[in-house]
Scaffold this active site. Structure first.
Site, PDB file in Angstrom:
ATOM      1  CE1 TYR A 444      -4.366  -1.028  -0.152  1.00  0.00           C
ATOM      2  CE2 TYR A 444      -3.233  -2.983   0.616  1.00  0.00           C
ATOM      3  CZ  TYR A 444      -4.329  -2.393   0.042  1.00  0.00           C
ATOM      4  OH  TYR A 444      -5.382  -3.160  -0.362  1.00  0.00           O
ATOM      5  CG  HIS A 445       5.220   2.985   1.493  1.00  0.00           C
ATOM      6  ND1 HIS A 445       5.249   3.947   2.464  1.00  0.00           N
ATOM      7  CD2 HIS A 445       6.263   3.253   0.664  1.00  0.00           C
ATOM      8  CE1 HIS A 445       6.272   4.764   2.250  1.00  0.00           C
ATOM      9  NE2 HIS A 445       6.903   4.357   1.162  1.00  0.00           N
TER      10      HIS A 445
END
Ligand code: CA
Length: 810
Positions: A444-445
């Site tokens: 997700y980063h």
């Protein structure tokens, strides 16, 4: 200030494709078939029960096409069946039944946490049918609702004869707040949403004044075909000829001509039929239907059109748009098409498709009406329904694209301003000072970097970069450097939380390096041939709780990345103090991964368990998030890291990691507290063969070629070794078995603390003999210890003094 260059488009699409983002909650599906039933079985109950004479339920076990027959010939008493489900307030629930005969009533009787009924109850009546017919009924759970009684009922005064073949309830996610009355639907109302004083729209304005609405639309279309001053980031008409299409995109475009569409990418593409089916799900995973509405294949259709000039692609897209708009109105029954995360992502695709097809003769004034109508629906929906975390970023990205790409619409400025405001707030809220996104999932980063960056890029390409403060791009740069710091030697990321190892990050680094010309980014972008490796090899991203140590920056490096952070929410797992280990070209200890989001709650929770991570558990209970950094001591020869996590109210895990000579790890794991039970220190290996030696407390991999790994525990009081169940998932929905094991101590409450000492040693050739003496638990965890490790050509002494909080490795 970021300089903007043209980017390889496929990278940006890929960045979104790798990410099966999910709703923050569990899906709640009840499905039951009555065909062939011989009794009412759980979770259903008879409610009220048949009176034995004039009301009754009969079964047809011999006829798989029939179901249960509900007979009610009594004008004074009713009959029905009911079940109770847990519900999320604000979510939309849909009952679906197949039945014939009738009438019959379907109820949502909402209840609070104490199962007290909440008014008003909601009901809908199936009016009756001679043949089997599908009946659907959806309602939103009120704010206090925690339970719902689903009731299928022939009311007291009702007289009926009905056969019910199946019944299903779906949690459709957060209900949307819709106001279809606002949507322009005619040529006139669409024209009026434009600011006709915008330069270039003079002829459209004149046509509106003459009330020639169709002419007005034609003039707008002519204007758009000549428009050059607005640039799209992903599909740019001025670069039509240079736009490349990949093999996969060509395949998607060609399959789309037969309505075979990809949705959640782990599943095969699905044939949606001549009359496109946007509603039914061929899998049991709701992610599939949600992601169908991201229109992954639309950019592919655009590129196929540009590269071939074949009008079939343009006609196909125009038909799909009109069909989608018609069949997916913004209302409760179509919530699966309007989750805000998909709505946001679709805005990027919608504007890109406009760019791709506006020059085609197939793009008629009617298509323009459909387009502008749905643009307003999308923007209105995103303005009203604001999510949080990564969702909010995808939503804001969508608003940003609509606002920048359609400046001619009167509301565009407001959309843009709201999006920029949200981004400026969220980049402060969602990113730790160390540059890590606060959901603590490396995948997700990466996705979040793309949304922050994408919004900035479309602004910058269109002369609006000044609307973002300088700190905005500085934070994006910090997020990119964080990727570098926690990357593994094969240039992938650890699978913490909901993450997938994925392919090499080289392409991402190439994109980023185009914007941030730093030597160390050039090193990764150029596969270690250009630029310069980072000067440091150890990083503490201590706000997030990510720590990495490595021998060097080569692909053969020995590297550990440890996680010990706060609760990052839905995409984060209760795994503090776990770590990944990579050495000599092998990913020896990958995290178990994520496996799946929806449709398989057991599968999801297995992969989330604390005990399938390289950490300490008691009685297989999940641990809490209560991290503390005790010591961070990177050094020239060796590195030391000590983290703590209060795993349970009465047990703290203190883990010391010594990266000795930057070649191997020594772990000292203390379990501190009065808890008692089965204490286990878990380890997991990559899919391979494990040689487990219970007597010597050692485990080895068994690769005939290349490097191997030895895990050796020091023999201490009561320590034993046991194999455990192991799986790893590198790809959404796919899992494979792998070796796993644990060192155990049966702890009693009188033992204040227990200690495990473990060496993790990668090697090539013959396994070295490791001498390791357990220093004993001592009287208290706050007493210092000295450890000796002997290897064939080396002897190491590790001393830790908790009082001065210093480690010495000699
Ligand atoms: Ca995990």
């Amino acid at each position: 200030m970021i300089s903007i260059k043209s980017l390889p488009h496929f990278l940006l699409w890929n960045a979104i494709l790798v990410l099966p983002v999910a709703l923050a909650g569990q899906s709640n599906v009840v499905s039951h078939t009555f065909a062939g039933a011989s009794e009412i079985t759980k979770p259903f109950v008879l409610y009220p029960t048949p009176n034995g004479t004039t009301t009754g339920i009969t079964f047809s076990p011999d006829d798989p096409n029939a179901g249960i027959r509900i007979s009610d010939a009594d004008p004074k008493s009713g009959i029905g069946i009911a079940l109770w489900i847990k519900v999320e307030p604000g979510h939309l629930y849909r009952q679906t039944a197949t039945l014939k005969g009738g009438p019959l009533m379907f109820y949502f009787k909402w209840q609070d946490a104490d199962k007290k009924y909440l008014a008003p109850e909601k009901a809908s009546t199936f009016p009756g049918s001679q043949d089997f017919k599908k009946f659907e009924y959806a309602e939103r759970a009120p704010d206090q609702a925690r339970w719902c009684q689903l009731w299928i009922y022939s009311a007291s005064t009702m007289i009926t004869e009905v056969v019910l073949r199946d019944f299903r309830t779906d949690d459709l996610g957060r209900a949307v707040d819709s106001s279809p009355g606002m949507t322009p639907t005619t040529a006139e109302s669409v024209l009026k949403t434009f600011n006709l004083d915008y330069p270039g729209l003079e002829k459209a304005k004149a046509a509106l004044e003459k009330k020639d609405f169709n002419l007005g639309l034609k003039e707008i279309l002519i204007y758009y075909r000549g428009r050059t001053h607005i640039i799209h980031t992903k599909l740019d008409r001025s670069k039509k000829k240079e736009t490349l299409i990949t093999e996969k995109e060509q395949r998607w475009a060609d399959q789309a001509l037969s309505h075979i569409f990809p949705a959640q990418p782990a599943y095969p593409s699905s044939d949606r039929g001549a009359d496109i089916d946007w509603a039914t799900n061929p899998t049991k995973d709701p992610e599939w239907i949600w992601q169908l509405h991201r229109m992954y294949w639309w950019p592919a259709l655009g590129k196929a059109y540009w590269s071939s000039g074949d009008e079939r692609y343009a006609r196909e897209w125009c038909q799909e748009l009109a069909d989608w708009v018609k069949k997916n109105p913004l209302d409760h029954s179509h919530a699966y098409a309007w989750r805000t995360i998909e709505t946001g992502q679709r805005c990027v695709t919608l504007t890109g498709s406009f760019e791709a097809f506006v020059d085609s003769a197939a793009f008629t004034p009617d298509i323009l009406v459909q387009m502008i109508k749905t643009v307003h629906d999308h923007a209105g929906h995103l303005l009203k329904n604001k999510g949080s975390k990564n969702w909010l970023l995808f939503e804001s990205e969508g608003l940003m694209y609509l606002g920048v790409y359609f400046p001619e619409l009167s509301e565009a400025r407001a959309w843009r301003q709201e999006a920029i405001k949200r981004f400026n707030t969220e980049i402060e809220n969602q990113v730790f000072a160390d540059g890590v996104h606060n959901e603590l999932s490396p995948s997700y980063h990466i996705g979040v970097i793309d949304t922050f960056y994408s919004a900035f890029r479309i602004a910058a390409l269109n002369g609006m970069a000044g609307e973002f403060p300088k700190t905005y791009s500085a934070t994006i740069e910090k997020m990119i450097l964080a990727v570098m710091k926690i990357s593994l030697p094969d240039l992938t990321l650890p699978q913490f939380g909901d993450s997938w190892k994925g392919r090499s990050l080289t392409n991402f680094f190439r994109t980023w390096n185009g914007e941030f010309p730093r030597e160390e980014l050039a090193w990764f972008a150029g596969e270690r041939q250009n630029g310069k490796a980072p000067a440091e090899t150890a990083f503490a991203l201590s706000q997030a709780g990510f720590y990495s140590v490595r021998s060097d920056w080569s692909s053969n490096a020995v590297c550990m990345v440890l996680k010990s952070g706060a609760d990052g929410g839905f995409h984060c797992q209760e795994d503090n103090n776990t770590f990944e280990f990579f050495a000599l070209g092998r990913h020896f200890m990958p995290d178990s991964g994520s496996f799946i989001y929806s449709g398989d709650p057991e599968g999801r929770s297995w992969f989330r368990k604390s005990s399938v991570h390289q950490t300490l558990t008691l009685n297989d209970a999940n641990i809490r998030y209560q991290p503390k950094l005790r010591l961070w001591q990177p050094g020239r020869e060796s590195d030391a890291l000590i983290v703590e996590n209060a795993n349970y109210s009465n047990l703290t895990h203190r883990r010391a990691v010594y990266f000795v000579r930057k070649k191997f790890l020594v772990l000292v794991d203390d379990a501190i507290g009065t808890a008692d039970g089965d204490l286990r220190l878990h380890f997991q290996l990559l899919p391979s063969t494990m040689r487990l030696d219970e007597k010597n407390l050692s485990v080895q991999t068994d690769f005939p070629e290349g490097a191997n790994l030895l895990i050796q525990s020091a023999a201490g009081a009561g320590i034993s070794l046991t194999p455990e169940e192991g799986f790893v998932s590198f790809i959404y929905t796919k899992k494979e078995p792998r070796p796993a094991f644990a060192y155990r101590i049966q702890k009693d409450s009188k033992t204040g603390f227990c200690r495990f000492v473990t060496v993790i040693l990668p090697y090539e050739g013959i396994a070295p003999k490791v001498g390791l003496v357990h220093p004993g638990p001592g009287k208290s965890p706050d007493e210092g210890y000295t450890l000796r490790v002997t290897l064939p050509n080396d002897s190491v002494t590790i001393h830790y003094n908790p009082k001065s909080n210093q480690a010495v490795i000699q």
